[in-house]
Write an enzyme that holds these catalytic residues in place. Structure first.
Site, PDB file in Angstrom:
ATOM      1  N   GLU A  79    -105.599  40.960  30.088  1.00  0.00           N
ATOM      2  CA  GLU A  79    -105.864  41.034  28.657  1.00  0.00           C
ATOM      3  C   GLU A  79    -105.666  42.453  28.120  1.00  0.00           C
ATOM      4  OE1 GLU A  79    -109.834  39.292  28.295  1.00  0.00           O
ATOM      5  OE2 GLU A  79    -108.923  37.305  28.166  1.00  0.00           O
ATOM      6  N   ASP A 129    -111.880  30.027  31.881  1.00  0.00           N
ATOM      7  CA  ASP A 129    -112.762  31.048  31.311  1.00  0.00           C
ATOM      8  C   ASP A 129    -114.129  30.508  30.901  1.00  0.00           C
ATOM      9  OD1 ASP A 129    -113.604  33.438  30.372  1.00  0.00           O
ATOM     10  OD2 ASP A 129    -112.377  33.455  28.567  1.00  0.00           O
ATOM     11  N   GLU A 186    -121.038  32.315  25.736  1.00  0.00           N
ATOM     12  CA  GLU A 186    -119.885  32.501  24.849  1.00  0.00           C
ATOM     13  C   GLU A 186    -119.271  31.177  24.416  1.00  0.00           C
ATOM     14  OE1 GLU A 186    -116.830  34.816  26.766  1.00  0.00           O
ATOM     15  OE2 GLU A 186    -115.359  34.420  25.197  1.00  0.00           O
TER      16      GLU A 186
HETATM   17  C1  BDP Z   1    -113.445  36.193  28.111  1.00  0.00           C
HETATM   18  C2  BDP Z   1    -114.037  36.881  26.932  1.00  0.00           C
HETATM   19  C3  BDP Z   1    -113.596  38.313  26.783  1.00  0.00           C
HETATM   20  C4  BDP Z   1    -113.752  39.022  28.116  1.00  0.00           C
HETATM   21  C5  BDP Z   1    -112.964  38.297  29.174  1.00  0.00           C
HETATM   22  C6  BDP Z   1    -113.198  38.862  30.566  1.00  0.00           C
HETATM   23  O1  BDP Z   1    -113.706  36.161  25.775  1.00  0.00           O
HETATM   24  O2  BDP Z   1    -114.384  38.897  25.778  1.00  0.00           O
HETATM   25  O3  BDP Z   1    -113.333  40.347  28.026  1.00  0.00           O
HETATM   26  O4  BDP Z   1    -113.377  36.966  29.258  1.00  0.00           O
HETATM   27  O5  BDP Z   1    -113.934  38.228  31.311  1.00  0.00           O
HETATM   28  O6  BDP Z   1    -114.339  35.168  28.417  1.00  0.00           O
HETATM   29  O7  BDP Z   1    -112.641  39.889  30.915  1.00  0.00           O
END
Ligand code: BDP
Length: 710
Positions: free
Chosen positions: A300, A374, A402
């Site tokens: 990401e 996720d 989340e």
């Molecule tokens: C996702 C989240 C994000 C996190 C990412 C992570 O939306 O904010 O940075 O995972 O785990 O669930 O790195």
């Protein structure tokens, strides 16, 4: 009798705002108080070290609160009903039991009824001080949950070594995916001001066996590694140390260029390696028992070794080499999926990591989310569990919700954790559960761990809602023992947090145990996933499409069209099922055998596909959505029936949150059904209500200030 009456009359010093968590130590009923007092007449607990001191204080605080008396402190057993706490080094009585302590390690303990110096006593014994502290908390739990103290014979040791909370807390005190207010780390006032809350945080964690905390967000800021912040980190580490909690930091992979003045962060560059070695040595000067680094790399948009043509192993090993002389570890995350990769996102971590098995240093542990996408309300277990025999893998669960309704929805995550941990990978035949991967027993690993993304903030109740405290609690208990029962843990939590009255315990545990499944039903039934609002993930967004990348949309995951719905991950589709062991792949890959709860995760099926209930898929979906909402109504009813049995402050807030949850569950159901209907053109099955609003209405809703979204 007099004192029993007195202790019952002690009024609560302050409102029931939830601050005390499960460590409330409220007076027990007079009928039990005498029995407990007889077993806790005297406290023989040395207090020569910081951990011994907090152990003794906790026992005094707990026993005073619960039974209304402070046990006599003595040097040695002098009367009936003593509690003897310590280690062979700190207690002569316990030294006699040295043999029995073998195999318990640093953190294990025994709680046992003994006879010593002609008196009956209870021994809380361990090899090291920290084990005795854990034993003391366990002993208090016995009282809090009204267990008998007669003939105790308890032997406990954690099955997992690193039991860690990951805080996604930023230096400006915002919390990524945090729904409980600002970060509890008041960086600006540290190190000068050590908020007493840091001690309460450490106590709460120690009470459930958590022994590590990653202070900062995985999307990290290199500044945390500069002297100004390391002083602050040191102050926190000093507060936590007596409670057995080590501090870890999320390291930004490109820190050498950001704060080190180097031109590169290439892990094979000698200057870069030297920089990290010196940085590690510097950190250990501040925090001699520093735990190590957590790293999110090449994920990401975060920097990582691949920016320099190197592998995850090259990156992790460089940091591991820097930490090794000091005893630190690297927790390297496997949550990776690339911008360029057109393949099914669910497959990418496996594809990148399996070839690296055996290439990591001994002090590297790879941190894997419970599922391949996720933290969804339901995911099948991550295919990496079981396949990386030569690499220790640690579990990453999310405690903050989340994707399960933030702080307002009641969703007890124990059953989610348990479902994952009990899943059978079949890596070495039947019984190769994820729990056995995590506790190291399947592949004989000594370095083991479980991380939970924390749900803690400055809200008075810590977690944003009273019931979300249970998720912190169950995480700690299951990290200690990944084979524990989430229902039993819920039972303990309810007794410690609300009441021991069976008229409270039973219905509340029932609510909790059904709650996560209700969320699955009203948000993402039958294996649907990742259909939340874009970015903030608040509320339904099955229509989300377009934008920077396909795998950040909902349509990528549900693939619905006029003919059917679901992500084909079988051999006719992305073949993600092939990443599982053959027996698991055969089950998941066969539309007839796949557990129905994961149907649309693995298969694309027609809207009229016959489900096991006998209903066609579309009818079954509508049924599940509606059932999820009905379950929330049922929870509300149950809770309403507890009025008068729970203090009014907490009762009211929970009732209000449940009504928010009901509205939002209805919104999820209605918006989802309206959207699917726009695609499949099918009428609702008979007897089901139409969505309250039009699809356009739901699509037009915007939440620019939804919490937790950076
Ligand atoms: C996702 C989240 C994000 C996190 C990412 C992570 O939306 O904010 O940075 O995972 O785990 O669930 O790195």
């Amino acid at each position: 009798m007099l004192s029993a009456t007195l202790c019952l009359a002690v009024p609560s010093a302050h409102a029931e705002d939830g601050y005390e968590l499960w460590l409330r130590y409220k007076p027990i009923e007079a009928s039990r108080a005498d029995e407990y007092r007889a077993h806790t007449a005297e406290l023989v607990a040395p207090a020569l070290t910081p951990t011994q001191r907090v152990t003794r204080e906790e026992l005094q605080r707990g026993l005073q609160g619960l039974s209304g008396h402070v046990p006599r402190a003595s040097e040695r057993i002098a009367s009936e009903g003593a509690i003897v706490v310590g280690t062979p080094a700190s207690s002569r009585t316990i030294a006699d039991f040295r043999q029995d302590l073998s195999g318990l390690g640093r953190e294990g303990y025994i709680i046992r009824g003994i006879h010593s110096r002609g008196h009956a006593a209870t021994m809380i014994a361990a090899n090291e001080d920290i084990g005795a502290l854990y034993g003391a908390f366990h002993f208090l739990r016995l009282l809090q949950t009204r267990q008998s103290l007669r003939d105790l014979d308890i032997r406990e040791a954690p099955k997992v070594k690193l039991r860690v909370l990951d805080h996604w807390d930023n230096l400006d005190r915002s919390v990524e995916r945090g729904y409980a207010g600002a970060s509890i780390w008041d960086w600006h006032k540290l190190p000068g001001w050590r908020d007493p809350r840091y001690t309460d945080y450490a106590r709460a964690n120690a009470s459930i066996g958590i022994n590590g905390t990653v202070l900062n967000n995985v999307n990290s800021n290199a500044l945390i590694l500069t002297p100004m912040y390391l002083e602050k980190v040191k102050a926190l580490a000093d507060v936590f140390r007596p409670w057995g909690i080590r501090v870890y930091l999320s390291a930004h992979f490109s820190a050498p260029t950001e704060i080190g003045g180097l031109k590169t962060a290439d892990p094979l560059d000698p200057e870069v390696r030297k920089w990290w070695k010196e940085k590690a040595a510097e950190i250990y000067r501040y925090v001699p028992d520093f735990g190590g680094f957590l790293v999110k790399a090449n994920s990401e948009g975060q920097p990582g070794p691949q920016d320099y043509g190197r592998t995850h192993a090259d990156g992790a090993n460089m940091l591991a080499d820097a930490l090794a002389p000091h005893g630190g570890v690297v927790m390297w995350r496997a949550f990776v999926y690339s911008h360029e990769q057109p393949d099914d996102r669910a497959k990418q971590a496996y594809d990148e990591f399996v070839p690296l098995d055996g290439k990591f240093r001994d002090n590297v542990i790879v941190q894997v989310k419970n599922g391949a996408i996720d933290f969804q309300p339901r995911e099948p277990f991550h295919p990496l569990f079981g396949v990386m025999a030569k690499t220790p893998l640690m579990m990453e669960f999310q405690i903050t919700k989340e994707y399960l309704g933030f702080a307002t929805h009641l969703a007890y995550l124990g059953p989610l954790y348990e479902e994952t941990l009990k899943s059978d990978t079949w890596a070495k035949g039947r019984g190769s559960t994820v729990a056995k991967v995590i506790d190291g027993s399947l592949h004989a690993h000594k370095l083991t761990g479980m991380a939970g993304v924390a749900n803690i903030g400055v809200d008075r109740n810590w977690s944003g809602s009273h019931f979300d405290q249970a998720n912190w609690y169950v995480f700690g208990r299951m990290a200690w023992n990944p084979e524990a029962s989430s229902q039993r843990i819920a039972n303990d939590w309810v007794r410690m947090t609300f009441s021991n009255d069976p008229a409270v315990v039973e219905p509340v545990v029932d609510m909790m145990m059904a709650s996560r499944e209700a969320v699955v039903d009203y948000m993402t039934p039958l294996g649907l996933h990742h259909l939340m609002g874009r970015g903030h993930h608040y509320g339904p967004g099955p229509w989300v499409e377009g934008g920077p990348r396909a795998d950040w949309t909902s349509v990528y995951y549900h693939r619905a069209d006029r003919n059917g719905i679901g992500f084909d991950r079988s051999v006719t589709g992305s073949n993600a099922v092939a990443q599982y062991s053959p027996p698991v792949a055969a089950e998941f890959g066969d539309v007839k055998r796949v557990p129905e709860k994961c149907l649309l995760w693995f298969h694309h099926v027609p809207w009229n596909y016959p489900t096991r209930s006998g209903r066609p898929l579309w009818d079954e979906l509508v049924h599940r959505y509606t059932h999820g909402v009905d379950e929330v109504k049922r929870m509300r009813g149950t809770w309403a029936g507890l009025e008068g049995r729970v203090d009014p402050e907490r009762f009211e807030q929970i009732a209000a949150f449940l009504s928010i949850q009901q509205k939002e569950a209805q919104w999820w159901r209605d918006a989802s059904i309206a959207y699917w209907q726009s695609i499949n053109g099918l009428p609702l099955p008979a007897g089901y209500e139409q969505p309250a609003q039009s699809l356009e209405f739901y699509k037009a809703l915007e939440f620019p200030h939804a919490p937790g979204n950076g």
